[in-house]
Design an enzyme around this catalytic site. Structure first.
Site, PDB file in Angstrom:
ATOM      1  N   LYS A   1      38.752  -0.404  89.485  1.00  0.00           N
ATOM      2  CA  LYS A   1      40.190  -0.503  89.405  1.00  0.00           C
ATOM      3  C   LYS A   1      40.919   0.016  90.639  1.00  0.00           C
ATOM      4  O   LYS A   1      42.049  -0.392  90.865  1.00  0.00           O
ATOM      5  CB  LYS A   1      40.672   0.232  88.169  1.00  0.00           C
ATOM      6  CG  LYS A   1      40.477  -0.572  86.882  1.00  0.00           C
ATOM      7  CD  LYS A   1      41.373  -0.037  85.831  1.00  0.00           C
ATOM      8  CE  LYS A   1      41.536  -1.046  84.706  1.00  0.00           C
ATOM      9  NZ  LYS A   1      42.491  -0.618  83.706  1.00  0.00           N
TER      10      LYS A   1
ATOM     11  N   TYR B   1      52.135  -9.547  84.059  1.00  0.00           N
ATOM     12  CA  TYR B   1      51.046  -8.962  83.276  1.00  0.00           C
ATOM     13  C   TYR B   1      51.467  -8.818  81.813  1.00  0.00           C
ATOM     14  O   TYR B   1      50.745  -9.239  80.895  1.00  0.00           O
ATOM     15  CB  TYR B   1      50.641  -7.609  83.856  1.00  0.00           C
ATOM     16  CG  TYR B   1      49.775  -6.792  82.925  1.00  0.00           C
ATOM     17  CD1 TYR B   1      48.520  -7.261  82.531  1.00  0.00           C
ATOM     18  CD2 TYR B   1      50.211  -5.562  82.441  1.00  0.00           C
ATOM     19  CE1 TYR B   1      47.729  -6.514  81.669  1.00  0.00           C
ATOM     20  CE2 TYR B   1      49.425  -4.812  81.584  1.00  0.00           C
ATOM     21  CZ  TYR B   1      48.190  -5.292  81.193  1.00  0.00           C
ATOM     22  OH  TYR B   1      47.416  -4.561  80.343  1.00  0.00           O
TER      23      TYR B   1
ATOM     24  N   LYS C   1      31.025  -0.128  90.273  1.00  0.00           N
ATOM     25  CA  LYS C   1      31.385  -0.318  88.864  1.00  0.00           C
ATOM     26  C   LYS C   1      30.165  -0.285  87.942  1.00  0.00           C
ATOM     27  O   LYS C   1      30.254   0.132  86.786  1.00  0.00           O
ATOM     28  CB  LYS C   1      32.119  -1.656  88.737  1.00  0.00           C
ATOM     29  CG  LYS C   1      32.906  -1.858  87.467  1.00  0.00           C
ATOM     30  CD  LYS C   1      33.677  -3.175  87.584  1.00  0.00           C
ATOM     31  CE  LYS C   1      34.427  -3.516  86.328  1.00  0.00           C
ATOM     32  NZ  LYS C   1      35.137  -4.810  86.457  1.00  0.00           N
TER      33      LYS C   1
END
Length: 304
Positions: free
Chosen positions: A168, A153, A48
């Site tokens: 992700k 969510y 990342k």
């Protein structure tokens, strides 16, 4: 870029989730324009960090240390761009959503309000649920109360959207996920439709290119007089089949698509249609055009 022209040379722009997909694009654009950017994110042990490797960062903060960091350096923070969130719609641990998407966001919101610091926050189309209440970004308590998210969510984002209430992997963008498969001449899998109103692959989304998200955030930073809840989308819904065909056209391959059953645990909370009503954003003064699905896919894949 106009986003940093309203800030002095000592001002800081804090970007949470700044190493994520949208966040890192915002960070790169702001630093390219000379902004002093602080990234708050979890990097863990993956790749990342590469998302922001090219950016000249002023500082990096672990999310657990954010409020302490603000207590020490908050007087220099001119704006907060809050992109951090758990975005998996299949996550079962609701406490994770409460801790990250709700509690952390409301604490940050509270700090910004107390210190008169501009906050730009990313919600989600998941707050609209099945779309039966429409896709307007009307922010009155009554309009927001009419929305019924289909998963935890969406609920976690909705809690923060409602006023006065308290890398992700699988979740990467579909273009990024399927383009290697298409290039290799392999079969792309899409969910079957379990709603007779939509054919297989005919489920609709308002796909928006990350560059358009960055453009809107930059415009908001440059217009501090603008405040509110805004839909960010193209205003046009396209099918998942359209997206696959756009990827295939961009890489010059014929489509090979197989439909699989939507997992049982997703069916009851699956959104078959989303389309942003961007009237309010346009009325606020944002007049730039958005990429079409085909142009956005072509541009994105040309940069990989």
């Amino acid at each position: 870029m106009p986003a940093v022209q309203n800030f002095s040379g000592d001002d800081l722009i804090l970007v949470t989730g700044g190493a994520g997909f949208i966040g890192s694009n915002i960070v790169l654009e702001l630093t390219k324009a000379g902004g002093r950017v602080v990234v708050c994110d979890l990097f863990r042990s993956g790749e990342k960090w590469r998302n922001v490797a090219a950016a000249r960062l002023h500082d990096i903060v672990h999310p657990n240390d954010l409020l302490e960091w603000l207590a020490r350096h908050g007087d220099k923070v001119a704006a907060v761009v809050h992109m951090a969130a758990i975005s998996s719609t299949t996550e079962k641990d609701v406490d994770k959503f409460v801790a990250t998407n709700i509690r952390l966001t409301l604490d940050l919101w509270g700090w910004c309000a107390a210190n008169a610091v501009r906050l730009i926050y990313a919600s989600s189309a998941a707050t609209y649920g099945d779309g039966s209440a429409g896709f307007s970004d009307e922010q009155s308590p009554a309009a927001l109360a009419a929305l019924h998210p289909l998963n935890a969510y969406g609920w976690s984002k909705h809690v923060v959207d409602r006023p006065n209430e308290t890398h992700k992997g699988f979740m990467q963008s579909l273009v990024s996920k399927i383009s290697p498969t298409v290039k290799a001449g392999q079969t792309v899998t899409l969910f079957k439709s379990h709603d007779p109103s939509y054919p297989d692959g005919g489920q609709l989304r308002d796909f928006i290119y990350v560059k358009d998200c960055v453009a809107v955030v930059s415009w908001l930073l440059a217009h501090p007089e603008t405040s509110g809840l805004f839909n960010i989308g193209t205003g046009t819904a396209r099918t998942f089949l359209d997206l696959v065909h756009a990827v295939c056209a961009a890489v010059g391959c014929a489509p090979d698509i197989r439909f699989i059953d939507t997992p049982d645990e997703l069916r009851a909370q699956y959104q078959y249609f989303t389309c942003a009503d961007v009237t309010k954003l346009r009325r606020a003064g944002f007049d730039a055009s958005f990429y079409t699905l085909d142009d956005g896919v072509r541009d994105y894949l040309g940069q990989l």
